[in-house]
Every structure is written in C-alpha cells, then in structure tokens.
Design a protein around this motif. Sequence first.
Motif, short mmCIF file in Angstrom:
data_model
loop_
_atom_site.label_atom_id
_atom_site.label_comp_id
_atom_site.label_asym_id
_atom_site.label_seq_id
_atom_site.Cartn_x
_atom_site.Cartn_y
_atom_site.Cartn_z
N ALA A 7 1.41 9.35 -5.83
CA ALA A 7 1.89 10.56 -5.63
C ALA A 7 3.11 11.14 -7.01
O ALA A 7 3.04 12.18 -7.10
CB ALA A 7 3.02 10.56 -4.36
N HIS A 32 -7.33 9.16 -8.83
CA HIS A 32 -6.62 10.30 -8.97
C HIS A 32 -7.52 11.04 -10.21
O HIS A 32 -7.45 10.71 -11.19
CB HIS A 32 -5.11 10.22 -9.38
N ARG A 80 2.42 1.68 -3.26
CA ARG A 80 1.16 2.28 -4.32
C ARG A 80 0.94 3.77 -4.23
O ARG A 80 0.95 4.42 -5.15
CB ARG A 80 -0.11 1.44 -3.92
N ASP A 81 0.82 4.15 -2.77
CA ASP A 81 0.77 5.60 -2.79
C ASP A 81 2.05 6.55 -3.14
O ASP A 81 1.75 7.48 -3.68
CB ASP A 81 0.76 5.72 -1.07
N GLU A 82 3.19 6.01 -3.12
CA GLU A 82 4.20 6.63 -3.63
C GLU A 82 4.19 6.93 -5.35
O GLU A 82 4.41 7.90 -5.79
CB GLU A 82 5.61 5.79 -3.46
N GLU A 102 -11.15 4.93 -3.33
CA GLU A 102 -10.20 5.42 -2.46
C GLU A 102 -8.77 5.26 -3.70
O GLU A 102 -8.67 4.27 -4.53
CB GLU A 102 -9.96 4.43 -1.39
N ARG A 103 -8.10 6.40 -3.50
CA ARG A 103 -6.82 6.55 -4.29
C ARG A 103 -7.00 6.92 -5.82
O ARG A 103 -6.09 6.93 -6.74
CB ARG A 103 -5.91 5.27 -4.47
N ASP A 139 0.96 -1.21 0.00
CA ASP A 139 -0.19 -0.04 -0.05
C ASP A 139 0.84 1.27 -0.04
O ASP A 139 0.46 2.53 -0.62
CB ASP A 139 -0.75 0.00 1.12
N GLY A 140 2.06 1.28 0.53
CA GLY A 140 2.89 2.31 0.95
C GLY A 140 3.46 2.60 -0.52
O GLY A 140 3.58 4.03 -0.93
#
Lengths: 371, 214
Positions: free
Chosen positions: A191, B75, A186-188, B72-73, A183-184
């Motif tokens: 971003a 964009h 994926r967030d990167e 969620e997530r 998950d981390g």
Amino acid sequence: MPTKFGPAQFGLLAVLCASTLLGQSKLDPRSTMHINLPKQSPIEVVHADWGDSTATERGGALLLDLHTSLQFRNTSHQRIRGVTLLVRAQDTMPGGRASVSVPSLNVGPGDVFPVRIDLRLLRPLNNNQGPTVEVEVDGILFEDFSFFGPNHLNSQRSMTVWEHEARRDRKYFRSVLETAGTDGLRDEMLASLKRQADRAAMDARVSQSGRATTVTTEREVRFAFLNLPGSPVGLEAGSVGLNGDEVRRPRMSVANVTSKPLRAMEIGWLVKDNRGRQYVAGSIPIELPLGPRGKTTVVQDAVFRFAQPGGQTINVETMTGFVSSVEFADGAVWIPARDLRLPTPSPEEQRLAELYRKRGIQAVIEELRKF
Amino acid sequence: MRNRIGYSGLERGRTMHPDEATLALFAGGELSRVERWRVGWHVSRCAACEAMVRDHKEAAELLRNELNVLPERLHWDRLAAEMTGNIRVGVAAGQCVAPVLTRASRRFDWQAAGVFAAATVIVAGAYWLNLSTGRGGLTRLPAKAGVVRTIAPGVTLEAKDEAIELQKNGSRFVLMHSNSDNGTAIYGSAPGSLRVSFVDKDSGQVTINRVYAD
C-alpha cells in the motif's frame, strides 16, 4: 571520383571527435572540495572516495563534476539518528547553498556510515581562487534528540521532525506485524509503494514571487483547513487572493490550543485546479512565536505560484491547508498521527518500502527489530 | 554439425530415438526446418516419442495458462511503470550498441568525410558558445521533469530528473541524486528552496537533498 574511406580519413574524424574531449582532466578533488569539521565534532572523516570526479574546460567556463562518497565515524558516545551536511560553492554561486541530509540512521559509537555527494558546477574559468566547494556539518541529531551543529539551515527542526516521523512509522509497522502478522505487514508495504506512486502524480511546486502580475481578475476566496486531531494549533479562518496560478497574501487565524508557547509551524497545501485535479503543493514554514492559548492572524505579504513538475501552471480553484508540524519553544515537536494518511510518506516509510521492494518482507522485519 | 540432434539408442532398445531435450524442442517448435522434418518423421512412426511430445505440449500449455493469471498482490501499475522504464533503458542501450555503419555507409568518400567534419565543427562550436554564455549548454541531464522557478531576475531553481539545479548569472550549481534507487524520488518545495527525498542505491539510506536559492 569517389575515394575509399581509409586510415587518413579515420584519423581526421578521430581528431575532430577528440576535440570535444579536449580540456577534460581528472580532478584533484582535495584542491576543489574542502571538508571542514569543527574540533568538537562527534564525527570524523574516515575515507573519501572521489570516484570519477573531473574538470572540463568549456570555452570560457570550467565544468566540475564532483562525485564523492564520504565515510564518517561516530566518535561520540551516543547513537546518531541523522546528519545534515551544508554544501557551499561561494566562488561559483555567491549565496548558493545546498544540503545533504541522511535521516533514519542507527549509527552506534565507533560505527562508520557513508554520505554520498554528487555535484556539478559551472563557473567562469578565470575564477580559480581557493577551494570551490566547502562541505561542513550543519547538524547531527542523536538518539535522545540532543543536537550538535551550527544549525545554519535550521536542520535541527527538520531532523527532529523526521526522527519523530520515523519512530511513529516504525511503531505503527511493528503493531501491524504483531496484530496482522507477516501478511499484514506485506500489505502495508505494498500500500505504501502504491501511495508513493500516486504521490508522484500529485506533485506540484510552490514558489515565492517577488512581485505579482497586474491584477485584473483577482478574487478573494476563503480556504479550507484540515484540522487534524491532536494538533496543538487550530487554523480557524483563512482567505487568499487568487489570480490564475498566483496566490496572494494568504491570511489565516491561528490559535495555540495548548499551554506551551510555540516557536514555529509548517503548513502544507493541497490545491485543486479548475478541472478538479488535486495536487500536493509543497509546504510553507512559518516562524511564529505564540504564547499559551494565544491567537493571532498571520498575513504573508507575498505572492506564491503553483506549477506542475512539467512547468505547466496550475489554475488554482480551491486551496486546503493543514499543519504538517509544530515546534514548541522548548524544542519539542508535534507531528500528525499515523492514521491520518497524509499524502507524502515520511523518509522512513520511503526507506522501509524500498527495502521491502528490494529484499523482501523478512528484511523489513529484521530492520524493525534493530530499533 | 550433423549431429546437433541428440539421439539415444540405449534407453529404449536398439531403435535410435531422439533424446528428451530434442523432443521438448520439437514440441515447442524450436528446431530448425531440417531437424524438425527428421524428428517429425520419427515421431510419426514411434508411439513412445509421440506420447512424450504430447506431454511436453500439454505442459507448455498449462504453463502458459498459469502465466496468464496475475499473482495475488501484484501491483500492476508499478510493474508496468518498471517495465516501461526498463524498455526505455533497453532502447537507449540498444541505440548505444547498435551498429552505426550500415552496408551503404561503409563506403564513405572524401566528400562525405568533409561534410561530416564540417557538421562536427559546427555542432561543437555551437555547444561551446552555448556553454560560455551560460544559456543551457550544461544541461545534459534528462529534462522531462523540469520546472523552472524564477526566484529573481537571473536566478532560477529547477528540478530535473535526478538533479536540482540553481542558475545564477550564468553560473550553475547542480546537486544530483542519480544514485537514487528505482526512481523513487519524492520532491517537495518551499519558497526559496527545492528538496528531493530518495533512497540511495548503494547504501539503502534515505537521503534528502535540498538546494536553496537565497
């Protein structure tokens, strides 16, 4: 009396439409594009697919559309990390050069990899001597940072910087995976995609102009520096003459804070216009031999112009410079740390984010494990 | 043709009930007027089919509500940009395949053909002359992102959508990145050169094209 549109009329129209296509012919690219590899070259051409390359006569000119996907084999005993090909069209454009670089490669000995080149040339019809386009190797970077090639385009420095950035970013993403899991990571990736979209909105161009317009309202301003932690170069004071979109004679004090001699550096620019909007305005390489702990003042007797991608000029209000890379005399390279969030992503980050967008997070994890 | 509505008399006794697919179409308002009337007439008299239609309507409503919540997530800006791009592509493709001849234009006469022919000759001639003098005829690439940088008299370096173009005294040298994936190109500049970094659609490799003016 009106006449119906019959076969004869269709024929006339067909002839007229076809006239625009007259002169177009399938190109024999082998007579047009030459690929020159030196005898000691660590790569060889395995296959060249010329696709839909065409030559079209247009009045007194010849339009050449060259589309090729070249397959190279690594004939060395080391892994290849990057390749830069130099493309010249000397007959068409004396002095005109281009390069196609593929960084972030992971090509083992004996492996094959592709490089695509899409070119369009317009040249006078009577100028038909010899090959139109010459493709040659400018540089090949290996896993241990050794280099092969004539380096006409200073590609060694560029590819070394890209490879350092790639290793830095992969290390960062691997650490995120270890500490924050899938998950981390994926967030990167999300971003990063957002930063890339934002970066496009901040795009600006810097160009060097041979002469300045008549100075009427030039004002001398000091410009700011982002002094990045760990940077081997300290930028201490700087000033510049501003006149609308023109930036004249940038002047800055540079200090080598290390005990190693420097060869060159690249300064990136952030400019803000009179409406407060910030742009990433390219970078300016500076060849600057500087001894250990040495200091000097750099004055570039030149005029730079900044413009938006649409062509509109940027009325520069303030400027901020930062050191985006430094090359030491021994060929070693310094780049900023990953956590500094510089506005332009590295080529490797671009590649991994796109891999995530197309094939998902598992593909990125597998890719990180390959290196 | 008469039996486009599916009926099943075996599953629920002797009465011929519309099958489930037909009831689902009825619940979604997807049947033609005649079929809707026939099925509606049956549903209004059959409690089992009415219940099934009600279930389909509730399920559809639930799905609609679910779709109104963004995952969620997600964009949104990027998705919107992609949608805009896809719409543009769709419009362009639609223009390519749209019928050119309207009902009125199917009956050209010789006069119309003559006018069309003259216009074609004029346009082709102008195009030809433009190219031969090197004043912009080659530029068939989309030009919305262009910025002309005059490097020296008669020399310009220009970034366009999917290409970097160098012009020198009427000759042109264009390095294209039309194989970039999803318009992910990031431009960069330095005095005397322009570069673009993009991900190749076929190989997935990041590629950096650079054109030098000097």
